[in-house]
Design a protein around this motif. Sequence first.
Motif, PDB file in Angstrom:
ATOM      1  N   TYR A 128       0.875  -1.172   0.000  1.00 46.23           N
ATOM      2  CA  TYR A 128       0.000   0.000   0.000  1.00 46.23           C
ATOM      3  C   TYR A 128       0.910   1.218   0.000  1.00 46.23           C
ATOM      4  CZ  TYR A 128      -3.748  -3.160   1.493  1.00 46.23           C
ATOM      5  OH  TYR A 128      -4.663  -4.179   1.572  1.00 46.23           O
ATOM      6  N   ARG A 129       0.476   2.265  -0.660  1.00 52.64           N
ATOM      7  CA  ARG A 129       1.250   3.510  -0.629  1.00 52.64           C
ATOM      8  C   ARG A 129       0.313   4.691  -0.510  1.00 52.64           C
ATOM      9  NH1 ARG A 129       3.541   3.896  -6.890  1.00 52.64           N
ATOM     10  NH2 ARG A 129       2.905   1.805  -7.513  1.00 52.64           N
ATOM     11  N   TYR A 130       0.805   5.709   0.145  1.00 53.32           N
ATOM     12  CA  TYR A 130       0.019   6.913   0.378  1.00 53.32           C
ATOM     13  C   TYR A 130       0.817   8.133  -0.077  1.00 53.32           C
ATOM     14  CZ  TYR A 130      -3.043   4.077   3.322  1.00 53.32           C
ATOM     15  OH  TYR A 130      -3.913   3.122   3.792  1.00 53.32           O
ATOM     16  N   TYR A 131       0.176   8.938  -0.887  1.00 54.58           N
ATOM     17  CA  TYR A 131       0.734  10.214  -1.321  1.00 54.58           C
ATOM     18  C   TYR A 131      -0.117  11.329  -0.725  1.00 54.58           C
ATOM     19  CZ  TYR A 131       3.014   7.420  -5.002  1.00 54.58           C
ATOM     20  OH  TYR A 131       3.748   6.488  -5.696  1.00 54.58           O
ATOM     21  N   MET A 132       0.448  12.527  -0.629  1.00 57.30           N
ATOM     22  CA  MET A 132      -0.305  13.670  -0.129  1.00 57.30           C
ATOM     23  C   MET A 132       0.147  14.927  -0.853  1.00 57.30           C
ATOM     24  SD  MET A 132      -0.823  14.869   3.812  1.00 57.30           S
ATOM     25  CE  MET A 132      -2.193  15.951   4.261  1.00 57.30           C
ATOM     26  N   THR A 133      -0.830  15.770  -1.179  1.00 57.78           N
ATOM     27  CA  THR A 133      -0.493  17.019  -1.855  1.00 57.78           C
ATOM     28  C   THR A 133       0.460  17.838  -0.999  1.00 57.78           C
ATOM     29  OG1 THR A 133      -2.590  17.875  -0.963  1.00 57.78           O
ATOM     30  CG2 THR A 133      -2.564  17.217  -3.282  1.00 57.78           C
ATOM     31  N   LYS A 134       1.349  18.550  -1.696  1.00 59.14           N
ATOM     32  CA  LYS A 134       2.357  19.362  -1.016  1.00 59.14           C
ATOM     33  C   LYS A 134       1.697  20.597  -0.389  1.00 59.14           C
ATOM     34  CE  LYS A 134       5.773  18.167  -4.587  1.00 59.14           C
ATOM     35  NZ  LYS A 134       6.790  17.434  -3.826  1.00 59.14           N
ATOM     36  N   GLN A 135       2.311  21.124   0.642  1.00 58.62           N
ATOM     37  CA  GLN A 135       1.850  22.396   1.194  1.00 58.62           C
ATOM     38  C   GLN A 135       2.019  23.475   0.117  1.00 58.62           C
ATOM     39  OE1 GLN A 135       0.231  22.564   3.856  1.00 58.62           O
ATOM     40  NE2 GLN A 135       0.051  24.749   4.295  1.00 58.62           N
ATOM     41  N   GLY A 136       0.978  24.275  -0.100  1.00 62.45           N
ATOM     42  CA  GLY A 136       1.020  25.302  -1.131  1.00 62.45           C
ATOM     43  C   GLY A 136       0.606  24.818  -2.508  1.00 62.45           C
ATOM     44  N   TRP A 137       0.095  23.593  -2.613  1.00 66.55           N
ATOM     45  CA  TRP A 137      -0.337  23.059  -3.902  1.00 66.55           C
ATOM     46  C   TRP A 137      -1.501  23.875  -4.472  1.00 66.55           C
ATOM     47  CZ3 TRP A 137      -5.034  19.954  -4.742  1.00 66.55           C
ATOM     48  CH2 TRP A 137      -5.878  19.916  -3.621  1.00 66.55           C
ATOM     49  N   ASN A 138      -1.643  23.845  -5.779  1.00 66.60           N
ATOM     50  CA  ASN A 138      -2.750  24.543  -6.437  1.00 66.60           C
ATOM     51  C   ASN A 138      -4.005  23.684  -6.356  1.00 66.60           C
ATOM     52  OD1 ASN A 138      -4.600  25.787  -8.191  1.00 66.60           O
ATOM     53  ND2 ASN A 138      -2.960  26.596  -9.480  1.00 66.60           N
ATOM     54  N   GLN A 139      -4.960  24.106  -5.540  1.00 71.99           N
ATOM     55  CA  GLN A 139      -6.163  23.317  -5.282  1.00 71.99           C
ATOM     56  C   GLN A 139      -7.135  23.297  -6.459  1.00 71.99           C
ATOM     57  OE1 GLN A 139      -7.796  24.903  -1.629  1.00 71.99           O
ATOM     58  NE2 GLN A 139      -5.883  24.600  -0.511  1.00 71.99           N
ATOM     59  N   ASN A 140      -6.872  24.104  -7.472  1.00 69.20           N
ATOM     60  CA  ASN A 140      -7.785  24.211  -8.605  1.00 69.20           C
ATOM     61  C   ASN A 140      -7.193  23.644  -9.896  1.00 69.20           C
ATOM     62  OD1 ASN A 140      -9.929  25.718  -7.167  1.00 69.20           O
ATOM     63  ND2 ASN A 140      -8.348  27.281  -6.998  1.00 69.20           N
TER      64      ASN A 140
END
Length: 212
Positions: A128-140
């Motif tokens: 299993y692997r988990y990724y997460m959006t970076k701080q400051g990512w473009n939410q749109n």
Amino acid sequence: MKKKSLTLCLLALGVTGLTMFSGGNEASAHGYVNQPASRVVNAKANGFGWGPGEISSHPEIISTPQGVEAPTADLDSGKLNGKLASAGLDVYSPLNEQTSSRWVKNTISTGENNFNWHHTAVHKTNRYRYYMTKQGWNQNEPLTLKNMDLIKVIGQPIGEDFPKGEGFTPAVDEMQQVNIPTDRSGYHVVYAVWDINDTINSFFQAIDVNVK
């Protein structure tokens, strides 16, 4: 008598064939994250349903959250970038819409959080692997792995699969602890991936969270 038997046999084969084709999606549909509720699991809250003003043209989103499945290589090659939430499948394509306000969010905290995979069928597993959006990512902007960090791997390192048939067997409900980095706050997407050992596929789940 022989003619009647042949007719009954053909009818039975026809029913079987219909079952195989109509149930094909379910047959290959085997896992989803229900804690925190993933984007596809949270279908009703996200506006997918059958009532007035609701989207009713994508029944798979409502009935088959466990069907977001594609070849593992499609993720690793970048083929799924922009289509991570749907795994590139047309029937799940509305899940790819990405704005800061589109999706219902689960409140979580930094540090250890429980993530639960519910398996409608259990497979031998590589990881299993988990990724997460970076701080400051473009939410749109559409979701891509370039906008994410790998925050957890459970099982074999990526690219180092077990020999076929020798993967580990998860529980029907597989609770896993995932550490949310302390530099994350506000709206983020956690992208959970289940890499299968006994097929070439993985299952994919986009999870919208609000980090407090």
